[in-house]
Design a protein around this motif. Structure first.
Motif, short mmCIF file in Angstrom:
data_model
loop_
_atom_site.label_atom_id
_atom_site.label_comp_id
_atom_site.label_asym_id
_atom_site.label_seq_id
_atom_site.Cartn_x
_atom_site.Cartn_y
_atom_site.Cartn_z
N ASP A 136 0.82 -1.22 0.00
CA ASP A 136 0.00 0.00 0.00
C ASP A 136 0.85 1.27 0.00
OD1 ASP A 136 -2.32 -1.48 -0.05
OD2 ASP A 136 -2.68 -1.32 2.10
N GLY A 137 2.18 1.12 -0.02
CA GLY A 137 3.05 2.28 -0.15
C GLY A 137 3.77 2.72 1.11
N THR A 138 3.56 2.03 2.23
CA THR A 138 4.28 2.39 3.46
C THR A 138 5.74 2.00 3.28
OG1 THR A 138 2.28 2.01 4.76
CG2 THR A 138 4.36 2.06 5.96
N ARG A 139 6.63 2.91 3.69
CA ARG A 139 8.06 2.67 3.47
C ARG A 139 8.93 2.96 4.70
NH1 ARG A 139 9.04 3.46 -2.66
NH2 ARG A 139 11.21 3.47 -2.06
N ARG A 140 8.45 3.78 5.61
CA ARG A 140 9.30 4.20 6.73
C ARG A 140 8.87 3.54 8.03
NH1 ARG A 140 10.52 10.59 5.57
NH2 ARG A 140 11.53 10.20 3.56
N PHE A 141 9.87 3.32 8.90
CA PHE A 141 9.65 2.66 10.18
C PHE A 141 8.50 3.31 10.94
CE2 PHE A 141 10.28 1.79 14.63
CZ PHE A 141 10.75 0.49 14.67
N GLY A 142 8.56 4.63 11.10
CA GLY A 142 7.53 5.34 11.86
C GLY A 142 6.15 5.20 11.26
N ASP A 143 6.08 5.16 9.95
CA ASP A 143 4.78 5.00 9.27
C ASP A 143 4.23 3.59 9.49
OD1 ASP A 143 4.90 7.64 8.40
OD2 ASP A 143 5.82 7.07 6.48
N PHE A 144 5.11 2.58 9.43
CA PHE A 144 4.66 1.22 9.75
C PHE A 144 4.15 1.17 11.19
CE2 PHE A 144 7.59 -0.24 6.28
CZ PHE A 144 6.68 -0.99 5.56
N GLN A 145 4.90 1.77 12.10
CA GLN A 145 4.53 1.73 13.52
C GLN A 145 3.19 2.42 13.77
OE1 GLN A 145 7.08 3.70 16.34
NE2 GLN A 145 6.51 2.27 17.94
N ARG A 146 3.01 3.59 13.21
CA ARG A 146 1.74 4.32 13.39
C ARG A 146 0.58 3.56 12.76
NH1 ARG A 146 5.15 8.41 13.02
NH2 ARG A 146 5.13 8.59 10.76
N GLY A 147 0.78 3.06 11.55
CA GLY A 147 -0.29 2.38 10.84
C GLY A 147 -0.70 1.06 11.47
N LEU A 148 0.27 0.35 12.03
CA LEU A 148 -0.01 -0.97 12.60
C LEU A 148 -0.21 -0.94 14.11
CD1 LEU A 148 2.58 -2.99 10.50
CD2 LEU A 148 0.08 -3.02 10.25
N GLY A 149 0.27 0.12 14.76
CA GLY A 149 0.12 0.22 16.21
C GLY A 149 0.89 -0.84 16.96
N MET A 150 2.04 -1.22 16.45
CA MET A 150 2.83 -2.27 17.10
C MET A 150 4.03 -1.68 17.84
SD MET A 150 4.35 -4.01 13.59
CE MET A 150 5.18 -5.36 14.34
N ALA A 151 4.52 -2.45 18.79
CA ALA A 151 5.67 -2.02 19.59
C ALA A 151 6.91 -1.91 18.70
CB ALA A 151 5.92 -3.02 20.71
N ARG A 152 7.76 -0.93 19.01
CA ARG A 152 8.97 -0.69 18.21
C ARG A 152 9.86 -1.92 18.13
NH1 ARG A 152 10.42 4.39 16.89
NH2 ARG A 152 12.63 3.91 16.96
N ASN A 153 10.04 -2.63 19.24
CA ASN A 153 10.94 -3.78 19.23
C ASN A 153 10.41 -4.91 18.35
OD1 ASN A 153 8.89 -4.23 21.24
ND2 ASN A 153 10.15 -5.86 22.13
N ILE A 154 9.10 -5.11 18.35
CA ILE A 154 8.51 -6.16 17.50
C ILE A 154 8.62 -5.75 16.03
CG2 ILE A 154 6.37 -7.35 16.88
CD1 ILE A 154 5.63 -7.18 19.88
N LEU A 155 8.32 -4.49 15.74
CA LEU A 155 8.45 -3.99 14.37
C LEU A 155 9.89 -4.12 13.88
CD1 LEU A 155 7.36 -2.63 11.83
CD2 LEU A 155 7.65 -0.42 12.99
N ALA A 156 10.84 -3.70 14.69
CA ALA A 156 12.25 -3.79 14.30
C ALA A 156 12.65 -5.23 14.02
CB ALA A 156 13.14 -3.19 15.38
N ASP A 157 12.18 -6.17 14.85
CA ASP A 157 12.48 -7.58 14.66
C ASP A 157 11.91 -8.10 13.35
OD1 ASP A 157 13.30 -10.33 15.67
OD2 ASP A 157 11.12 -10.60 15.44
#
Length: 153
Positions: free
Chosen positions: A40-61
């Motif tokens: 859908d065009g998401t490309r940046r860490f912060g945008d993934f985090q905001r859009g998915l509402g997931m914890a930073r450590n899980i997203l980074a993993d």
């Protein structure tokens, strides 16, 4: 061409099933939703985090796992800023039929008649894409009864 490393199950036996290997890599909720959002065009860490509402450590993993597997590639930001962006590789883009199949299954089985939901449309026509189904070489729809798995060994 080097062989992909074998995924092992809980009994420590080499897994010969492609479904099991794929599920091991992209089968958890977060990995699939990251891939969906990348389509859908998401490309940046912060945008993934905001859009998915997931914890930073899980997203980074999950981003590291998807990048290590060659599904995403980390690149310099397209706007010239100091940020980095996650971009689907050709291997990642080849997951599109899987995401579409999950979407279509969800549309058919997880929404009440008339319940609103997002729709995947063809950008050229603006119309919903047709239902995907496996087909034989003569283009007839394949059912589970018309297929079988040839096991290794």
């Amino acid at each position: 061409m080097p062989r992909a490393p074998a995924v092992k199950d809980t009994t420590d036996v080499v897994e010969t099933c492609p479904v099991a290997r794929a599920v091991d890599l992209v089968g958890d909720r977060w990995s699939l939703l990251i891939v969906r959002d990348a389509f859908d065009g998401t490309r940046r860490f912060g945008d993934f985090q905001r859009g998915l509402g997931m914890a930073r450590n899980i997203l980074a993993d999950r981003l590291r796992k998807l990048t290590d597997a060659g599904i995403l590639d980390l690149q310099a930001a397209s706007d010239g800023t100091a940020y980095q962006e996650y971009v689907l590789t050709p291997k990642g883009e080849s997951l599109f039929p899987l995401v579409v199949a999950l979407r279509q299954w969800g549309e058919r089985h997880l929404f009440a008649q008339g319940e609103r939901h997002s729709t995947l449309v063809d950008t050229r026509t603006g119309k919903a894409i047709p239902y995907m189904a496996p087909q034989s070489n003569d283009h007839t729809v394949l059912t589970p009864a018309r297929t079988r798995v040839k096991k290794v060994g």
